[in-house]
Design a protein around this motif. Sequence first.
Motif, PDB file in Angstrom:
ATOM      1  N   LYS A   1      44.930 -37.994  69.050  1.00  0.00           N
ATOM      2  CA  LYS A   1      44.812 -37.875  70.511  1.00  0.00           C
ATOM      3  C   LYS A   1      46.053 -37.234  71.121  1.00  0.00           C
ATOM      4  CE  LYS A   1      42.734 -38.604  74.465  1.00  0.00           C
ATOM      5  NZ  LYS A   1      41.441 -37.980  74.804  1.00  0.00           N
ATOM      6  N   ARG A   2      47.214 -37.616  70.654  1.00  0.00           N
ATOM      7  CA  ARG A   2      48.446 -37.053  71.228  1.00  0.00           C
ATOM      8  C   ARG A   2      48.599 -35.580  70.868  1.00  0.00           C
ATOM      9  NH1 ARG A   2      53.440 -41.332  71.530  1.00  0.00           N
ATOM     10  NH2 ARG A   2      52.278 -43.081  72.456  1.00  0.00           N
ATOM     11  N   ALA A   3      48.143 -35.211  69.673  1.00  0.00           N
ATOM     12  CA  ALA A   3      48.231 -33.805  69.265  1.00  0.00           C
ATOM     13  C   ALA A   3      47.154 -32.950  69.929  1.00  0.00           C
ATOM     14  CB  ALA A   3      48.109 -33.695  67.747  1.00  0.00           C
ATOM     15  N   ASN A   4      46.021 -33.590  70.272  1.00  0.00           N
ATOM     16  CA  ASN A   4      44.889 -32.871  70.863  1.00  0.00           C
ATOM     17  C   ASN A   4      44.343 -33.685  72.040  1.00  0.00           C
ATOM     18  OD1 ASN A   4      44.325 -30.744  68.524  1.00  0.00           O
ATOM     19  ND2 ASN A   4      44.635 -32.744  67.560  1.00  0.00           N
ATOM     20  N   PRO A   5      45.036 -33.683  73.168  1.00  0.00           N
ATOM     21  CA  PRO A   5      44.676 -34.558  74.289  1.00  0.00           C
ATOM     22  C   PRO A   5      43.256 -34.369  74.812  1.00  0.00           C
ATOM     23  CG  PRO A   5      46.864 -33.604  74.615  1.00  0.00           C
ATOM     24  CD  PRO A   5      46.259 -32.906  73.454  1.00  0.00           C
ATOM     25  N   GLU A   6      42.662 -33.183  74.617  1.00  0.00           N
ATOM     26  CA  GLU A   6      41.310 -32.943  75.122  1.00  0.00           C
ATOM     27  C   GLU A   6      40.233 -33.497  74.196  1.00  0.00           C
ATOM     28  OE1 GLU A   6      40.742 -31.773  78.159  1.00  0.00           O
ATOM     29  OE2 GLU A   6      42.924 -31.903  78.300  1.00  0.00           O
ATOM     30  N   THR A   7      40.623 -33.879  72.992  1.00  0.00           N
ATOM     31  CA  THR A   7      39.663 -34.447  72.052  1.00  0.00           C
ATOM     32  C   THR A   7      39.338 -35.889  72.454  1.00  0.00           C
ATOM     33  OG1 THR A   7      40.491 -33.066  70.250  1.00  0.00           O
ATOM     34  CG2 THR A   7      39.248 -35.017  69.627  1.00  0.00           C
ATOM     35  N   ILE A   8      38.064 -36.241  72.373  1.00  0.00           N
ATOM     36  CA  ILE A   8      37.638 -37.611  72.645  1.00  0.00           C
ATOM     37  C   ILE A   8      37.650 -38.348  71.303  1.00  0.00           C
ATOM     38  CG2 ILE A   8      35.840 -39.091  73.592  1.00  0.00           C
ATOM     39  CD1 ILE A   8      37.242 -37.203  75.603  1.00  0.00           C
ATOM     40  N   VAL A   9      38.606 -39.242  71.134  1.00  0.00           N
ATOM     41  CA  VAL A   9      38.868 -39.882  69.850  1.00  0.00           C
ATOM     42  C   VAL A   9      38.410 -41.338  69.890  1.00  0.00           C
ATOM     43  CG1 VAL A   9      40.615 -40.412  68.119  1.00  0.00           C
ATOM     44  CG2 VAL A   9      40.893 -38.399  69.590  1.00  0.00           C
ATOM     45  N   PHE A  10      37.639 -41.726  68.884  1.00  0.00           N
ATOM     46  CA  PHE A  10      37.283 -43.138  68.795  1.00  0.00           C
ATOM     47  C   PHE A  10      37.437 -43.635  67.361  1.00  0.00           C
ATOM     48  CE2 PHE A  10      33.227 -41.254  67.615  1.00  0.00           C
ATOM     49  CZ  PHE A  10      32.595 -42.181  66.779  1.00  0.00           C
ATOM     50  N   THR A  11      37.837 -44.896  67.236  1.00  0.00           N
ATOM     51  CA  THR A  11      37.898 -45.523  65.926  1.00  0.00           C
ATOM     52  C   THR A  11      36.669 -46.399  65.736  1.00  0.00           C
ATOM     53  OG1 THR A  11      39.034 -47.604  66.506  1.00  0.00           O
ATOM     54  CG2 THR A  11      40.407 -45.648  66.160  1.00  0.00           C
ATOM     55  N   TYR A  12      36.330 -46.610  64.483  1.00  0.00           N
ATOM     56  CA  TYR A  12      35.210 -47.491  64.125  1.00  0.00           C
ATOM     57  C   TYR A  12      35.729 -48.385  63.009  1.00  0.00           C
ATOM     58  CZ  TYR A  12      30.400 -48.920  63.196  1.00  0.00           C
ATOM     59  OH  TYR A  12      29.237 -49.647  63.054  1.00  0.00           O
ATOM     60  N   GLN A  13      35.926 -49.675  63.318  1.00  0.00           N
ATOM     61  CA  GLN A  13      36.644 -50.554  62.402  1.00  0.00           C
ATOM     62  C   GLN A  13      35.990 -51.933  62.293  1.00  0.00           C
ATOM     63  OE1 GLN A  13      40.413 -49.454  64.887  1.00  0.00           O
ATOM     64  NE2 GLN A  13      41.155 -50.295  62.952  1.00  0.00           N
ATOM     65  N   GLY A  14      36.104 -52.523  61.117  1.00  0.00           N
ATOM     66  CA  GLY A  14      35.645 -53.879  60.910  1.00  0.00           C
ATOM     67  C   GLY A  14      36.740 -54.886  61.204  1.00  0.00           C
ATOM     68  N   ASP A  15      36.400 -56.178  61.067  1.00  0.00           N
ATOM     69  CA  ASP A  15      37.358 -57.222  61.415  1.00  0.00           C
ATOM     70  C   ASP A  15      38.517 -57.307  60.427  1.00  0.00           C
ATOM     71  OD1 ASP A  15      35.617 -58.139  59.465  1.00  0.00           O
ATOM     72  OD2 ASP A  15      34.736 -59.686  60.718  1.00  0.00           O
ATOM     73  N   GLY A  16      38.250 -57.115  59.145  1.00  0.00           N
ATOM     74  CA  GLY A  16      39.346 -57.111  58.187  1.00  0.00           C
ATOM     75  C   GLY A  16      40.276 -55.939  58.410  1.00  0.00           C
ATOM     76  N   ASP A  17      39.699 -54.792  58.762  1.00  0.00           N
ATOM     77  CA  ASP A  17      40.479 -53.574  58.982  1.00  0.00           C
ATOM     78  C   ASP A  17      41.318 -53.683  60.248  1.00  0.00           C
ATOM     79  OD1 ASP A  17      40.492 -50.473  58.062  1.00  0.00           O
ATOM     80  OD2 ASP A  17      40.527 -50.581  60.247  1.00  0.00           O
ATOM     81  N   LEU A  18      40.689 -54.041  61.366  1.00  0.00           N
ATOM     82  CA  LEU A  18      41.381 -54.034  62.661  1.00  0.00           C
ATOM     83  C   LEU A  18      42.249 -55.263  62.881  1.00  0.00           C
ATOM     84  CD1 LEU A  18      40.155 -52.878  66.069  1.00  0.00           C
ATOM     85  CD2 LEU A  18      40.838 -55.267  65.865  1.00  0.00           C
ATOM     86  N   ALA A  19      41.747 -56.432  62.472  1.00  0.00           N
ATOM     87  CA  ALA A  19      42.398 -57.690  62.863  1.00  0.00           C
ATOM     88  C   ALA A  19      43.262 -58.316  61.780  1.00  0.00           C
ATOM     89  CB  ALA A  19      41.332 -58.707  63.297  1.00  0.00           C
ATOM     90  N   SER A  20      43.199 -57.780  60.571  1.00  0.00           N
ATOM     91  CA  SER A  20      44.019 -58.335  59.489  1.00  0.00           C
ATOM     92  C   SER A  20      45.005 -57.287  58.984  1.00  0.00           C
ATOM     93  CB  SER A  20      43.126 -58.820  58.337  1.00  0.00           C
ATOM     94  OG  SER A  20      43.910 -59.332  57.283  1.00  0.00           O
ATOM     95  N   ILE A  21      44.529 -56.390  58.154  1.00  0.00           N
ATOM     96  CA  ILE A  21      45.406 -55.397  57.550  1.00  0.00           C
ATOM     97  C   ILE A  21      46.022 -54.487  58.614  1.00  0.00           C
ATOM     98  CG2 ILE A  21      45.483 -53.456  55.930  1.00  0.00           C
ATOM     99  CD1 ILE A  21      43.224 -54.862  54.385  1.00  0.00           C
ATOM    100  N   GLY A  22      45.245 -54.196  59.665  1.00  0.00           N
ATOM    101  CA  GLY A  22      45.729 -53.291  60.697  1.00  0.00           C
ATOM    102  C   GLY A  22      46.115 -53.964  61.996  1.00  0.00           C
ATOM    103  N   LEU A  23      46.408 -55.264  61.956  1.00  0.00           N
ATOM    104  CA  LEU A  23      46.695 -55.975  63.198  1.00  0.00           C
ATOM    105  C   LEU A  23      47.863 -55.346  63.961  1.00  0.00           C
ATOM    106  CD1 LEU A  23      46.078 -58.347  65.078  1.00  0.00           C
ATOM    107  CD2 LEU A  23      47.637 -59.742  63.706  1.00  0.00           C
ATOM    108  N   ALA A  24      48.926 -54.990  63.273  1.00  0.00           N
ATOM    109  CA  ALA A  24      50.095 -54.406  63.944  1.00  0.00           C
ATOM    110  C   ALA A  24      49.737 -53.085  64.608  1.00  0.00           C
ATOM    111  CB  ALA A  24      51.240 -54.205  62.956  1.00  0.00           C
ATOM    112  N   GLU A  25      48.992 -52.237  63.903  1.00  0.00           N
ATOM    113  CA  GLU A  25      48.624 -50.937  64.461  1.00  0.00           C
ATOM    114  C   GLU A  25      47.690 -51.100  65.657  1.00  0.00           C
ATOM    115  OE1 GLU A  25      48.836 -51.629  61.325  1.00  0.00           O
ATOM    116  OE2 GLU A  25      50.203 -50.139  60.477  1.00  0.00           O
TER     117      GLU A  25
END
Length: 245
Positions: free
Chosen positions: A81-105
């Motif tokens: 998004k920062r490199a391409n501000p006009e791009t519509i960026v979305f993530t698609y993540q599960g609970d282990g991905d978003l809330a455990s391994i990727g909690l900090a991010e």
Amino acid sequence: MEKVYKRTFGIRDDMVSGFCPGCMHGTIFKLIGEVIEELGIRERVANVQGVGCCGLAMEYVTYDVTTSPHGRACAVATGVKRANPETIVFTYQGDGDLASIGLAESMSAANRGENITVIFVNNGIYGMTGGQLAPTTLLGMKATTAPRGRDAKEHGYPMHMCEILNTLTAPVYLERTSCNNPKNVRRTKAAIKKAFQNQIDGKGFSLVEVVTSCPTNWGMDPLGALDFLEGKMLKEYPLGVIRDK
């Protein structure tokens, strides 16, 4: 013969879904495709997928997709998004991905108010990787790494990500939905559309949590998993808008 129903934008015509029977990933991706088409952003959209069942969807869609190291989707989406501000960026993540391994991010992107859209699929367990305990696993719910069920003294309590992110200042939109019935499917589509529109309008970080079932790793048939979702999961994770600035 007149065709009265066709595949949603973004879903490949030559592929059959490999998601397990009773899994709601297919429904969610159908809704995402409908929203992209209705908002007229098909040439601008880019998806950053997490690892696990969420990452399998890259086989079925036709818009731009990249995968990230496990848990790092929000960090990768930030860079895109920062490199391409006009791009519509979305993530698609599960609970282990978003809330455990990727909690900090996840927390850091939300805390910075990154202008991205996050679709968070919460089925209370690690899916593709083998049914391990996730941050969102219910108390007493069994997992391969908690064969006697989740014990608060040993494993802690289920994490409520919308409520946790609601303690931060920057996020603009947090809503928890489900796809367990037609009414909630429509509500989920409306939430996804709002989250994308927020990004188009430059408002900042939006997250839609979709509470779903995982019949395979719950050890249930699809109807039994739906009953469990409605009787147990939605009591722990009540649906509704948590924040809408």
